[in-house]
Design an enzyme around this catalytic site. Structure first.
Site, PDB file in Angstrom:
ATOM      1  N   SER A   1      26.402   6.546  19.020  1.00  0.00           N
ATOM      2  CA  SER A   1      25.329   6.118  18.176  1.00  0.00           C
ATOM      3  C   SER A   1      25.022   7.098  16.962  1.00  0.00           C
ATOM      4  O   SER A   1      25.002   8.417  17.064  1.00  0.00           O
ATOM      5  CB  SER A   1      23.760   5.911  18.768  1.00  0.00           C
ATOM      6  OG  SER A   1      22.923   5.541  18.109  1.00  0.00           O
TER       7      SER A   1
ATOM      8  N   SER B   1      22.066   6.818  15.471  1.00  0.00           N
ATOM      9  CA  SER B   1      20.529   6.754  15.261  1.00  0.00           C
ATOM     10  C   SER B   1      19.898   7.998  15.498  1.00  0.00           C
ATOM     11  O   SER B   1      19.023   8.580  14.667  1.00  0.00           O
ATOM     12  CB  SER B   1      20.036   5.794  16.537  1.00  0.00           C
ATOM     13  OG  SER B   1      20.379   4.505  16.016  1.00  0.00           O
TER      14      SER B   1
ATOM     15  N   LYS C   1      18.913  -4.974  25.610  1.00  0.00           N
ATOM     16  CA  LYS C   1      18.195  -5.525  24.468  1.00  0.00           C
ATOM     17  C   LYS C   1      17.284  -6.676  25.059  1.00  0.00           C
ATOM     18  O   LYS C   1      16.022  -6.822  25.002  1.00  0.00           O
ATOM     19  CB  LYS C   1      18.604  -6.089  23.077  1.00  0.00           C
ATOM     20  CG  LYS C   1      19.045  -4.680  22.228  1.00  0.00           C
ATOM     21  CD  LYS C   1      19.775  -5.456  21.141  1.00  0.00           C
ATOM     22  CE  LYS C   1      20.116  -4.382  20.050  1.00  0.00           C
ATOM     23  NZ  LYS C   1      20.275  -4.947  18.683  1.00  0.00           N
TER      24      LYS C   1
ATOM     25  N   ASP D   1      15.890  -5.776  13.686  1.00  0.00           N
ATOM     26  CA  ASP D   1      16.945  -6.190  13.286  1.00  0.00           C
ATOM     27  C   ASP D   1      17.090  -7.163  12.243  1.00  0.00           C
ATOM     28  O   ASP D   1      17.668  -6.879  11.178  1.00  0.00           O
ATOM     29  CB  ASP D   1      18.006  -6.571  14.306  1.00  0.00           C
ATOM     30  CG  ASP D   1      18.526  -5.598  15.333  1.00  0.00           C
ATOM     31  OD1 ASP D   1      18.770  -4.537  14.899  1.00  0.00           O
ATOM     32  OD2 ASP D   1      19.337  -5.977  16.560  1.00  0.00           O
TER      33      ASP D   1
ATOM     34  N   GLY E   1      26.172 -14.424  18.734  1.00  0.00           N
ATOM     35  CA  GLY E   1      25.736 -13.262  19.644  1.00  0.00           C
ATOM     36  C   GLY E   1      24.214 -12.756  19.269  1.00  0.00           C
ATOM     37  O   GLY E   1      23.417 -13.423  18.368  1.00  0.00           O
ATOM     38  N   GLY E   2      24.106 -11.520  19.722  1.00  0.00           N
ATOM     39  CA  GLY E   2      22.566 -11.041  19.768  1.00  0.00           C
ATOM     40  C   GLY E   2      22.447 -10.756  18.090  1.00  0.00           C
ATOM     41  O   GLY E   2      21.217 -11.041  17.909  1.00  0.00           O
ATOM     42  N   ALA E   3      23.329 -10.060  17.437  1.00  0.00           N
ATOM     43  CA  ALA E   3      23.077  -9.866  16.038  1.00  0.00           C
ATOM     44  C   ALA E   3      22.878 -11.075  15.199  1.00  0.00           C
ATOM     45  O   ALA E   3      22.105 -11.023  14.373  1.00  0.00           O
ATOM     46  CB  ALA E   3      24.140  -8.960  15.449  1.00  0.00           C
TER      47      ALA E   3
ATOM     48  N   TYR F   1      29.861  -1.587   9.794  1.00  0.00           N
ATOM     49  CA  TYR F   1      29.972  -0.432   8.785  1.00  0.00           C
ATOM     50  C   TYR F   1      30.964   0.470   9.043  1.00  0.00           C
ATOM     51  O   TYR F   1      31.113   1.301   8.344  1.00  0.00           O
ATOM     52  CB  TYR F   1      28.600   0.299   8.864  1.00  0.00           C
ATOM     53  CG  TYR F   1      28.002   0.489  10.151  1.00  0.00           C
ATOM     54  CD1 TYR F   1      27.013  -0.310  10.863  1.00  0.00           C
ATOM     55  CD2 TYR F   1      28.391   1.788  10.696  1.00  0.00           C
ATOM     56  CE1 TYR F   1      26.538   0.020  12.192  1.00  0.00           C
ATOM     57  CE2 TYR F   1      27.807   2.032  11.940  1.00  0.00           C
ATOM     58  CZ  TYR F   1      27.087   1.115  12.491  1.00  0.00           C
ATOM     59  OH  TYR F   1      26.588   1.441  13.870  1.00  0.00           O
TER      60      TYR F   1
ATOM     61  N   GLY G   1      27.469  -3.288   6.945  1.00  0.00           N
ATOM     62  CA  GLY G   1      26.364  -3.095   7.637  1.00  0.00           C
ATOM     63  C   GLY G   1      25.422  -1.724   7.596  1.00  0.00           C
ATOM     64  O   GLY G   1      24.540  -1.923   8.357  1.00  0.00           O
TER      65      GLY G   1
HETATM   66  P1  NAP Z   1      27.966  -9.811  20.671  1.00  0.00           P
HETATM   67  O1  NAP Z   1      26.653 -10.410  21.095  1.00  0.00           O
HETATM   68  O2  NAP Z   1      28.888  -9.173  21.917  1.00  0.00           O
HETATM   69  O3  NAP Z   1      28.387 -11.071  19.901  1.00  0.00           O
HETATM   70  C1  NAP Z   1      29.869 -10.860  19.521  1.00  0.00           C
HETATM   71  C2  NAP Z   1      30.184 -12.163  18.350  1.00  0.00           C
HETATM   72  O4  NAP Z   1      31.460 -12.179  18.024  1.00  0.00           O
HETATM   73  C3  NAP Z   1      30.235 -13.487  19.319  1.00  0.00           C
HETATM   74  O5  NAP Z   1      29.750 -14.431  18.230  1.00  0.00           O
HETATM   75  C4  NAP Z   1      31.544 -13.634  19.592  1.00  0.00           C
HETATM   76  O6  NAP Z   1      31.906 -15.086  19.713  1.00  0.00           O
HETATM   77  C5  NAP Z   1      32.168 -12.984  18.367  1.00  0.00           C
HETATM   78  N1  NAP Z   1      33.741 -12.857  18.618  1.00  0.00           N
HETATM   79  C6  NAP Z   1      34.105 -11.645  19.237  1.00  0.00           C
HETATM   80  N2  NAP Z   1      35.403 -11.705  19.545  1.00  0.00           N
HETATM   81  C7  NAP Z   1      35.735 -12.711  18.396  1.00  0.00           C
HETATM   82  C8  NAP Z   1      37.083 -12.971  18.030  1.00  0.00           C
HETATM   83  N3  NAP Z   1      38.260 -12.485  18.441  1.00  0.00           N
HETATM   84  N4  NAP Z   1      37.292 -14.090  17.320  1.00  0.00           N
HETATM   85  C9  NAP Z   1      36.153 -14.916  16.823  1.00  0.00           C
HETATM   86  N5  NAP Z   1      34.908 -14.494  17.132  1.00  0.00           N
HETATM   87  C10 NAP Z   1      35.012 -13.320  18.029  1.00  0.00           C
HETATM   88  O7  NAP Z   1      27.774  -8.772  19.717  1.00  0.00           O
HETATM   89  P2  NAP Z   1      26.548  -8.380  18.731  1.00  0.00           P
HETATM   90  O8  NAP Z   1      25.504  -7.323  19.210  1.00  0.00           O
HETATM   91  O9  NAP Z   1      25.919  -9.696  18.076  1.00  0.00           O
HETATM   92  O10 NAP Z   1      27.148  -7.639  17.428  1.00  0.00           O
HETATM   93  C11 NAP Z   1      28.032  -8.349  16.579  1.00  0.00           C
HETATM   94  C12 NAP Z   1      28.522  -7.306  15.373  1.00  0.00           C
HETATM   95  O11 NAP Z   1      27.313  -6.882  14.679  1.00  0.00           O
HETATM   96  C13 NAP Z   1      29.182  -6.203  15.855  1.00  0.00           C
HETATM   97  O12 NAP Z   1      30.001  -5.802  15.075  1.00  0.00           O
HETATM   98  C14 NAP Z   1      27.956  -5.094  15.730  1.00  0.00           C
HETATM   99  O13 NAP Z   1      28.475  -3.758  15.536  1.00  0.00           O
HETATM  100  C15 NAP Z   1      27.331  -5.735  14.421  1.00  0.00           C
HETATM  101  N6  NAP Z   1      25.818  -5.116  14.451  1.00  0.00           N
HETATM  102  C16 NAP Z   1      25.499  -4.580  13.456  1.00  0.00           C
HETATM  103  C17 NAP Z   1      24.183  -3.971  13.122  1.00  0.00           C
HETATM  104  C18 NAP Z   1      23.755  -3.111  11.945  1.00  0.00           C
HETATM  105  O14 NAP Z   1      22.749  -2.543  12.057  1.00  0.00           O
HETATM  106  N7  NAP Z   1      24.759  -3.122  10.954  1.00  0.00           N
HETATM  107  C19 NAP Z   1      23.092  -4.286  14.310  1.00  0.00           C
HETATM  108  C20 NAP Z   1      23.517  -5.161  15.280  1.00  0.00           C
HETATM  109  C21 NAP Z   1      25.007  -5.617  15.232  1.00  0.00           C
HETATM  110  P3  NAP Z   1      32.248 -15.699  21.048  1.00  0.00           P
HETATM  111  O15 NAP Z   1      30.672 -16.475  21.096  1.00  0.00           O
HETATM  112  O16 NAP Z   1      33.305 -16.815  21.020  1.00  0.00           O
HETATM  113  O17 NAP Z   1      32.448 -14.791  22.050  1.00  0.00           O
END
Ligand code: NAP
Length: 276
Positions: free
Chosen positions: A14, A16, A65, A101, A127-129, A221, A242
């Site tokens: 992290s 952070s 979370k 977020d 997903g979560g983000a 990012y 990001g």
């Molecule tokens: P998550 O809950 O695990 O969700 C993952 C998402 O990616 C789901 O929609 C998943 O689709 C999709 N996915 C995964 N592999 C895939 C593939 N091969 N082809 C197409 N779709 C795929 O993850 P999250 O916590 O939401 O995070 C998502 C991204 O946001 C990450 O890269 C994370 O680093 C970034 N993020 C950035 C910040 C920031 O402050 N910049 C904050 C939070 C998150 P399915 O539903 O089909 O599995």
């Protein structure tokens, strides 16, 4: 010395601690921020500990979370809507869960001059983000929000969950190209393109599709420019990675714990140095 901790598993990667300790030092605040690697079975105990007088609060990251939302005493509106907490504040032993977020994401958009009110948005991921971003965009008054996800059922579920907030729809089979035609903002909230992931060199847009217009934001990012952002830049579009969302969700958390403005320039600088 007051304490702020990150509860995550794993926690070692992290950024952070870097940005928050730089901010605390910059403002001469006698507190320190540390990342704690807490496995799921240790989470209830770790949250209980936050009630102690030395704790100002905590950040919460993957995979905790959603569970933390059930362990705190109270949820803010943003955390309640999304059903997930990324920030906890300790006020005399009473724990309130927040989610910064979405608001952090909106502050990033403001940096590139994009006003979401009345705009048409295509969101990739469910997903979560994606949930945090969807809720924030709907609350900000977008006129149309389409959600495309590899697993369509999750996009349908997201749209149903947030339909009370505004006009949100899932993108179903064959609809993606059309959505790219009308979207003024494209947001990647999938993990596709992430460093050390299985799809680092891939684009989250399937079938060789590329954005044709507007603004493109990738929540990733690392790397600094994903394939999606490189292709969008080549097409002459405005892009953002990001990093602003990361810094601003942290800044909003800092403001909740400490009740004062976060030094965002210091936080950006600390993270950029760490990413070099
Ligand atoms: P998550 O809950 O695990 O969700 C993952 C998402 O990616 C789901 O929609 C998943 O689709 C999709 N996915 C995964 N592999 C895939 C593939 N091969 N082809 C197409 N779709 C795929 O993850 P999250 O916590 O939401 O995070 C998502 C991204 O946001 C990450 O890269 C994370 O680093 C970034 N993020 C950035 C910040 C920031 O402050 N910049 C904050 C939070 C998150 P399915 O539903 O089909 O599995």
């Amino acid at each position: 010395m007051k304490r702020i901790v990150l509860l995550a598993h794993p926690a070692g990667h992290s950024l952070s601690p870097t940005m928050h300790n730089a901010a605390l030092l910059h403002l001469d605040i006698p507190a320190r921020y540390e990342a704690l690697d807490v496995p799921p079975e240790g989470l209830p105990g770790a949250v209980e500990e936050l009630r102690g007088p030395e704790f100002l609060g905590a950040n919460v990251s993957v995979p905790h979370k959603v569970v933390v939302a059930q362990l705190v005493d109270e949820l803010s509106g943003s955390a309640d809507t999304v059903g997930a907490v990324n920030t906890v504040v300790n006020c005399g032993g009473h724990l309130t869960g927040h989610n910064t977020d979405g608001s952090g994401f909106l502050r990033g958009l403001a940096d590139i001059g994009f006003d979401p009110e009345g705009s048409r948005v295509l969101l990739l991921g469910a997903g979560g983000a994606a949930k945090g971003v969807a809720a924030a965009l709907l609350r900000a008054g977008v006129s149309r929000l389409a959600v495309y996800n590899r697993t369509t059922a999750r996009a349908v579920e997201l749209a149903e969950t947030f339909s009370h907030l505004g006009p949100v729809e899932p993108v179903v089979a064959g609809g993606l190209e059309g959505s790219l035609g009308w979207a003024q903002l494209l947001v990647n909230a999938t993990t596709v393109g992430m460093e050390h992931g299985v799809d680092t060199e891939a684009s989250p847009l399937p079938g060789g599709l590329v954005p044709r217009q507007g603004v493109v934001v990738d929540l990733i990012y690392r790397p600094e420019r994903t394939r999606l952002l490189r292709e969008s830049e080549l097409a002459g579009l405005v892009v953002q990675n990001g990093l602003p969302m990361l810094v601003y969700q942290g800044a909003e958390a800092f403001e909740i714990w400490l009740g004062r403005a976060a030094p965002t320039e210091t936080m950006f600088a600390a993270i950029r140095t760490a990413l070099l």
